[in-house]
Write an enzyme that holds these catalytic residues in place. Structure first.
Site, PDB file in Angstrom:
ATOM      1  N   CYS A   1     -17.468 -21.145   7.615  1.00 26.98           N
ATOM      2  CA  CYS A   1     -17.080 -21.096   6.207  1.00 26.98           C
ATOM      3  C   CYS A   1     -17.091 -22.478   5.558  1.00 26.98           C
ATOM      4  O   CYS A   1     -17.390 -22.614   4.374  1.00 26.98           O
ATOM      5  CB  CYS A   1     -15.683 -20.497   6.061  1.00 26.98           C
ATOM      6  N   MET A   2     -16.714 -23.498   6.318  1.00 28.36           N
ATOM      7  CA  MET A   2     -16.543 -24.836   5.746  1.00 28.36           C
ATOM      8  C   MET A   2     -17.843 -25.631   5.661  1.00 28.36           C
ATOM      9  O   MET A   2     -17.810 -26.820   5.305  1.00 28.36           O
ATOM     10  CB  MET A   2     -15.519 -25.625   6.566  1.00 28.36           C
TER      11      MET A   2
END
Length: 427
Positions: A417-418
């Site tokens: 996600c990051m």
């Protein structure tokens, strides 16, 4: 073999090929704005200890650099985009300051205020938000209680520009799919301005302005075009999108991504020769697995990690070009994992489920045990706390590089996600 052909500057050919360039956002002002009263609205389950989240994030990016990945920061690229192009600041101010975002009576003052800000200050507030008190105290914008309904009805902590703490999860606001990128119409209003910020970068920063790549959606990536679009019921977020190679893209039908947008993107990818197959993955809608990448990510050319409780129930539909524009050939697959194996031309897919018993699996999925990012085939970054899942990876020959995620994970996202991969090899 011709080695003289220029190498692409941007583009993502797979989920596990060598990661060469990545876009991230270090948590700063925006998560400091989270409170017990607003964290649900801003899509966080809890409050972050921001200073510790920064330490965790710095370790995360340090590991990527040690493995040869060029790490770019969203805030820095936004500042450089504003500094490099004379029209950039006006364009993004026009996008965020309108009579419908700040009210007719505050429009002129706030428009001029943001237009006159130094680029670094403007970017700080585009991501971190701008309160009524800040406009009055820091920028000498006089009290407007007698001329503005918004000012009269608001307290000093009211946001005139909302903070964007989910900017931490750079995967979602744009997707690099083979030789191009999308600017995503995100599902929740709390996140939609994130795509405007990355549009500023992709359209105005010299790195991208001078590079050759496609805009899959919208067609030329302009901020003003993105503003004018009516998305209807269509939404798309990058956590649901995975270009796995062999001209195939996985896209989750999830809480955040709609079939309407999958069809629109598929048509563009097919028409422009970027993809030949899109596998739409129908999931149940739940906060615990908001995106496909919260229950499924790739570890190696032939290895994936899954949360079986959800993945075993996914319905998969292969979408291929039909006989004419806006017509598709859609076939339901026997199973999601068999469709992935077929697309990868893999005789047998190695499937590594979330580790532990039923209770441990539920906890480690919630803690992003299946949300890992590959730096190259067989090498992933994972949160240290997912001990059972990480050990299962190691037992299968996967190299696991661990980071603490006690604070970063409070926003419901791991290494996948990051990261927004900007350049990744195919397989």
């Amino acid at each position: 073999m011709d080695n003289s052909a220029p190498q692409p500057q941007f583009g993502v050919g797979s989920e596990v090929g060598k990661l060469r360039k990545v876009l991230v956002h270090r948590p700063d002002l925006s998560p400091r704005r989270l409170t017990p009263a607003n964290h649900d609205t801003l899509l966080f389950d809890d409050l972050l200890w921001v200073e510790h989240a920064q330490i965790e994030h710095d370790h995360f990016t340090a590991i990527m650099r040690e493995r040869g990945v060029a790490v770019y920061y969203l805030e820095q690229l936004m500042v450089e985009a504003l500094q490099s192009h004379p029209q950039a600041q006006q364009r993004i101010v026009e996008r965020v300051i309108t009579p419908l975002t700040v009210g007719m009576s505050l429009y002129d003052e706030l428009y001029d205020l943001l237009l006159d800000m130094a680029p670094a200050t403007l970017v700080k507030h585009l991501i971190g938000g701008l309160t009524k008190a800040e406009t009055e105290a820091m920028y000498d914008l006089g009290p407007a209680e007698h001329t503005s309904l918004i000012a009269a009805a608001s307290d000093q902590d009211t946001f005139l520009l909302p903070p964007l703490p989910n900017s931490l999860f750079t995967r979602d606001s744009s997707c690099w799919i083979y030789g191009g990128v999308t600017l995503n119409p995100m599902y929740y209003a709390a996140r939609r301005a994130e795509a405007v910020n990355v549009a500023l970068v992709y359209h105005y920063h010299p790195l991208f302005r001078e590079a050759s790549f496609e805009f899959w959606y919208p067609m030329d990536g302009r901020i003003d075009e993105y503003q004018a679009l009516d998305f209807g019921h269509a939404s798309l977020e990058g956590g649901d999108v995975m270009p796995i190679g062999n001209k195939t893209v996985l896209i989750g039908i999830s809480e955040r991504t709609s079939p309407q947008m999958i069809e629109a993107l598929s048509e563009t990818l097919f028409a422009r020769g970027a993809a030949e197959r899109v596998i739409a993955c129908q999931m149940t809608r739940d906060r615990a697995h908001m995106h496909l990448d919260t229950v499924f990510t790739m570890l190696d050319r032939d290895a994936v990690t899954i949360y079986p409780k959800i993945v075993d129930k996914i319905k998969a539909f292969s979408i291929r070009p039909g006989n004419k524009a806006w017509e598709f050939d859609i076939r339901e697959e026997q199973s999601f994992l068999s469709a992935v194996a077929d697309a990868l031309a893999c005789k047998k897919l190695r499937v590594l489920p979330t580790g532990g018993d039923e209770y441990r699996q539920a906890r480690e999925q919630w803690d992003d045990g299946n949300n890992v990012v590959a730096l190259e085939p067989g090498v992933v970054i994972a949160y240290r706390k997912n001990t059972h899942t990480n050990q299962a990876f190691r037992n299968a020959g996967i190299e696991v590089l661990e980071i603490d995620g006690f604070e970063l994970g409070r926003g419901r996202g791991g290494g996948h996600c990051m990261t927004c991969p900007l350049l990744r090899d195919g397989i």
